[in-house]
Design an enzyme around this catalytic site. Structure first.
Site, PDB file in Angstrom:
ATOM      1  N   ASP A  62      37.363  33.994  33.411  1.00 46.92           N
ATOM      2  CA  ASP A  62      37.963  34.731  34.523  1.00 46.92           C
ATOM      3  C   ASP A  62      37.454  36.172  34.475  1.00 46.92           C
ATOM      4  O   ASP A  62      37.734  36.904  33.521  1.00 46.92           O
ATOM      5  CB  ASP A  62      39.492  34.688  34.399  1.00 46.92           C
ATOM      6  CG  ASP A  62      40.173  35.380  35.557  1.00 46.92           C
ATOM      7  OD1 ASP A  62      39.744  35.182  36.703  1.00 46.92           O
ATOM      8  OD2 ASP A  62      41.128  36.145  35.318  1.00 46.92           O
ATOM      9  N   THR A  95      36.674  37.607  41.526  1.00 44.56           N
ATOM     10  CA  THR A  95      36.447  38.867  40.797  1.00 44.56           C
ATOM     11  C   THR A  95      35.007  38.948  40.279  1.00 44.56           C
ATOM     12  O   THR A  95      34.370  39.991  40.381  1.00 44.56           O
ATOM     13  CB  THR A  95      37.433  39.004  39.626  1.00 44.56           C
ATOM     14  OG1 THR A  95      37.401  37.809  38.842  1.00 44.56           O
ATOM     15  CG2 THR A  95      38.846  39.213  40.114  1.00 44.56           C
ATOM     16  N   THR A  96      34.497  37.837  39.736  1.00 41.81           N
ATOM     17  CA  THR A  96      33.123  37.833  39.225  1.00 41.81           C
ATOM     18  C   THR A  96      32.137  38.042  40.373  1.00 41.81           C
ATOM     19  O   THR A  96      31.187  38.821  40.251  1.00 41.81           O
ATOM     20  CB  THR A  96      32.830  36.495  38.510  1.00 41.81           C
ATOM     21  OG1 THR A  96      33.839  36.277  37.531  1.00 41.81           O
ATOM     22  CG2 THR A  96      31.472  36.519  37.835  1.00 41.81           C
ATOM     23  N   ASP A 385      44.839  32.084  39.926  1.00 47.15           N
ATOM     24  CA  ASP A 385      43.752  32.269  40.902  1.00 47.15           C
ATOM     25  C   ASP A 385      43.941  31.338  42.094  1.00 47.15           C
ATOM     26  O   ASP A 385      43.810  31.743  43.251  1.00 47.15           O
ATOM     27  CB  ASP A 385      42.386  31.981  40.249  1.00 47.15           C
ATOM     28  CG  ASP A 385      41.940  33.099  39.318  1.00 47.15           C
ATOM     29  OD1 ASP A 385      42.669  34.096  39.214  1.00 47.15           O
ATOM     30  OD2 ASP A 385      40.876  32.967  38.693  1.00 47.15           O
TER      31      ASP A 385
END
Length: 536
Positions: A62, A95-96, A385
């Site tokens: 994550d 997010t990545t 998520d």
């Protein structure tokens, strides 16, 4: 002109980098950070093991968790961590993606800077490209969202995150949870409580239409199970109050002492009688319940729990319909909540209170199981998520295909748009388009595929359909909508917005002034740092 003594306007121990040096350092920091999380992207992304100073271990892929756990020093890198945190807060996933797009935008800007294009021109070009990208997203978005589509969104979010084996049943639980707490098209994900316990397989996770409280009943004599529960929620202590001021009581004979003790007991009994008189057979207290009150409650057959967290009390109120009472004198039958069953169960050696079968519950609990602590922690991160993206989809009612399809579509249309722009900004828009292609390129690399071949195939396939993306399991280009690889539009929108704004801000910095010493290092008293340092 005579050469005078040099004037130092900054204190000793201050580092300063100016112009291209400052830009180069900041861009390098952004690129390094993006490279760090890049290998975690996609269904075939790898995990990172993070070990803190105490030896505690976190194993995750994550993006935001990795960046939060890393001890990052560089100021420009910290700005990219903020991108990931914003993405997490706004959407819960992507997010990545946001960080690697920001890193790639910085990387592309370096080439433009080397060609003597001014940072402000690049920033303006990036801003125009980001605005155009949002328009393109609207064009390619799918808006026929139903429960089946929500399931696909949840499964896509959990793919490659340690929940692979049970992603279908988990996705069903997540969609049911979000639909249960949805009100007028809005979803407050705080109303979905996640309670985790190791010691069982992930398939044993379940959704409770009510609340699980990680506490035990206060007295073993109380019933461990109550059906047709009438629940009182009290934010007041069931114990004799201490006086607020120092008071001294003089007792001259044993009879007075006995009367004093009896009076204290009567006060506690009166409190319990008020609870029982209101018709409550379950009591959740936010504060303490003393031993005598426990005894009386036990005799009255009331299941009581003390020191319940404020957040749990609020969730219990939404699930059962009970009002939270701060004064026991005000407690009436109308303030009580209802649940089909309240039961204390032993789970992996710990007692927990289950409040279930709440009709029309507007607060629910996902009870997540996993074989070990580290596994259950990673499952919870994946579920959080997925809850975020399902909630975003319910609110926006718009999704896009996954597998790098929207990035390729945006890159393609941005390159066409760049041709309509005169001046050097055209180069920045082109660079933005190329930067977006980092997402499918990284998906291919992480799956062990040739990234150049995959990109070429994707560009060709997009001539026919915006839904053509990369199936990393087969290594082929496929229709992502038919394959069920679906993401919320908000994930892409937020990722592009925050990545481009962060890249623009970093590009506009041409001077970094950093103090390498704290006040103590300079032999100063930190408390006396009121004025400016003297000029040397």
């Amino acid at each position: 002109m005579a050469q005078g003594q040099p004037i130092f306007i900054l204190p000793e121990g201050t580092n300063r980098s100016v112009g291209r040096d400052a830009q180069r350092n900041n861009i390098l920091a952004g690129k390094v950070l993006a490279e760090t999380v890049r290998t975690t992207l996609g269904p075939k992304g790898m995990d990172k093991m993070l070990v803190d100073g105490l030896g505690d271990i976190v194993v995750t892929n994550d993006g935001v968790t990795i960046l939060k756990e890393m001890d990052i020093e560089h100021p420009a890198a910290k700005m990219l961590v903020e991108v990931a945190k914003t993405q997490e807060d706004e959407v819960g996933d992507g997010t990545t993606t946001a960080v690697i797009i920001a890193g790639e935008l910085l990387k592309k800007s370096e080439t433009l800077l080397d060609s003597d294009i001014h940072p402000t021109i690049i920033a303006m070009g990036y801003r125009k490209a980001a605005e155009k990208a949002q328009e393109i997203l609207d064009e390619i978005a799918i808006d026929d969202v139903d429960s089946d589509m929500l399931l696909k969104v949840a499964m896509t979010a959990m793919t490659g995150k340690g929940t692979e084996a049970a992603r279908e049943p988990l996705a069903k639980l997540i969609v049911d949870a979000v639909e249960a707490v949805e009100e007028d098209g809005e979803v407050d994900i705080d109303n979905i409580k996640i309670e985790k316990k190791d010691g069982a397989v992930v398939e044993e996770s379940n959704l409770v239409e009510g609340v699980i409280v990680d506490k035990e009943r206060v007295h073993p004599g109380m019933p461990s199970e109550i059906k047709d529960a009438r629940i009182a929620l009290v934010n007041a202590p069931l114990e004799v109050k201490e006086t607020e001021m120092d008071a001294e009581i003089t007792i001259t004979d044993p009879a007075q002492m006995q009367a004093f003790i009896e009076q204290e007991e009567k006060m506690v009994k009166d409190m319990v009688d008020k609870v029982v008189a209101a018709g409550a057979n379950v009591l959740f207290a936010q504060k303490g319940i003393d031993d005598l009150a426990q005894h009386y409650l036990s005799k009255a057959g009331v299941l009581a729990v003390r020191r319940v967290k404020k957040s749990d009390i609020e969730k219990l109120s939404r699930a059962t319909g009970a009002n939270v009472i701060t004064n026991l004198d005000d407690l009436t039958a109308d303030d009580l909540g209802k649940a089909g069953i309240v039961e204390e169960r032993k789970i992996s050696g710990d007692d927990m209170i289950f409040v279930e079968e709440c009709s029309g519950a507007k607060s629910v609990t996902l009870f997540v199981r996993g074989s070990t602590k580290h596994i259950v922690d990673e499952i919870v991160r994946a579920i959080e998520d997925a809850i975020g993206v399902v909630a975003a989809t319910v609110e926006d009612d718009k999704v896009v295909a996954g597998g790098g399809a929207p990035e390729i579509a945006m890159a393609k249309k941005l390159k066409d748009y760049a041709e309509s722009i005169s001046g050097r900004e055209q180069l920045a828009v082109n660079a933005f388009a190329e930067a977006l292609e980092v997402v499918p390129k990284t998906l291919a690399e992480n799956a062990g595929l040739d990234s150049i071949d995959s990109l070429v195939d994707l560009r060709a396939a997009q001539e026919d359909s915006f839904y053509m993306g990369l199936d990393v399991f087969s290594g082929e280009v496929a229709d992502m909508k038919n394959a069920g690889v679906i993401e919320p539009k908000r994930v892409k929108k937020q990722a592009i917005q925050s990545a481009s704004e962060a890249a623009e801000m970093i590009l506009r910095i041409d001077d970094v002034i950093a103090s390498t010493k704290g006040p103590e290092d300079m032999g100063m008293d930190p408390s006396a740092m009121g004025g400016m340092p003297p000029m040397m």
